[in-house]
Write a protein that holds these residues in place. Structure first.
Motif: not given
Length: 374
Positions: A75, A148, A150
């Protein structure tokens, strides 16, 4: 520094993906290369006094292909976005860079998290789609950020025409956001176009004088993207000239920028890099400006200004850096750009100094160009 070559072989494992984009994934050595269709959902609003000054709608299709490269099972917290130049495709010119940089990112000493890489072709890809390409770049960035959540830091890296594409993407992404903030935190522009009127004039002159195919494609492509000539559509050219929008970049949240330009550039003259660096510094963005001067004897200098002016026979004696191919990581312009990207990703980039300027030359001492000494 040793620059790694990408493996020529990629395992062919294609997996159907979602997100309404006919995606596919190729996996090899824990690296995943995901393809997707770049479909910008944003409307490009006309901002010119002439309502006809909008990108040619016939050049909006087919929708281009994007590539997202990341480590399997990771991630990532950082995203690198590449914007390519005229005559290039991400498959041919940028996928090798993306795969190499992903491998290198696994070995950074100070790495605060994983890195993903994304790049896309543009609508009218072989033309000069500065604004259209900016919105395609924004769409590819949003695709990666959606995949993503993150990611908290985004680095934008543009080369040649991609300098104008990427710089315009910064400004346009801030303009369409709810909070006025751009998608991008750091910017690298290598031998990048910063003044579109100048580039159009040079391309038009070269096309008429020599019939050069690249110059002809550039001039025609600029007209398709702007809707006309500079005289017909002045604000359209202004909109696509990053050197005129450094203040908007600062307001959009760009933290630092690196500008790299060869002294003997025969496609985008060195003054465009100088103007971009000056504008960024004046706007209050921490800026590092690298002028690439010499090249090792025997290395291809790229497209030189002396060559463009009909004095190319002097290149072997001068050994001055010209406009390098963005596909070539060994050309000193691209080498310097990737070195700066790696410093950013490894937490070694000094974004505190308001302005730093360096001459890059293989004959200079290795320790003659450290920003921390100023």
């Amino acid at each position: 520094m040793t620059f790694l070559r990408c493996s020529a072989a990629i395992a062919a494992l294609l997996v159907a993906a979602c997100n309404n984009s006919s995606d596919s994934q190729t996996q090899s050595d824990n690296a995943i290369v995901e393809t997707f269709v770049t479909a910008s959902q944003h409307t490009i609003s006309p901002l010119d006094i002439n309502p006809s000054c909008v990108p040619d709608s016939a050049s909006n299709s087919p929708l281009p292909e994007g590539l997202l490269v990341f480590k399997r099972g990771e991630q990532p917290t950082r995203l690198v976005v590449f914007s390519h130049g005229i005559g290039h495709t991400v498959q041919a010119s940028w996928l090798p860079h993306m795969r190499r940089e992903l491998r290198l990112a696994q070995h950074y000493e100070n790495s605060p998290g994983g890195v993903a890489f994304v790049a896309t072709d543009y609508r009218d890809n072989l033309g000069f789609p500065t604004l259209r390409g900016a919105y395609d770049t924004i769409a590819a960035t949003e695709y990666a950020l959606e995949k993503f959540p993150s990611i908290d830091t985004v680095y934008l890296f543009g080369v040649s025409m991609g300098g104008a594409v990427s710089g315009t993407a910064i400004v346009e992404s801030a303009a369409i956001s709810d909070d006025g903030k751009a998608l991008y935190d750091y910017w690298i522009t290598a031998e990048g176009v910063s003044q579109l009127v100048e580039t159009y004039g040079e391309a038009k002159a070269a096309a008429e004088a020599t019939g050069n195919a690249t110059a002809m494609a550039a001039a025609a492509g600029i007209e398709r993207d702007t809707g006309g000539t500079p005289a017909e559509c002045p604000l359209a050219y202004q909109r696509r000239s990053p050197a005129l929008h450094a203040a908007q970049m600062q307001l959009g949240g760009v933290q630092a920028a690196t500008v790299i330009h060869p002294v003997n550039d025969g496609l985008v003259p060195h003054n465009q890099g100088r103007e971009m660096a000056g504008a960024l510094t004046t706007a209050g963005i921490a800026t590092q400006f690298f002028t690439v001067v010499g090249i090792p004897e025997g290395q291809d200098p790229g497209t030189t200004g002396t060559g463009t002016l009909g004095a190319g026979e002097a290149d072997g004696t001068l050994n001055l850096a010209g406009h390098g191919s963005e596909a070539d990581a060994t050309h000193p312009v691209m080498r310097t750009a990737f070195e700066q990207l790696r410093k950013m990703l490894d937490g070694q980039y000094n974004a505190e100094v308001p302005y730093f300027e360096c001459i890059v030359d293989h004959r200079a001492p290795e320790d003659s160009c450290h920003v921390d000494q100023f």
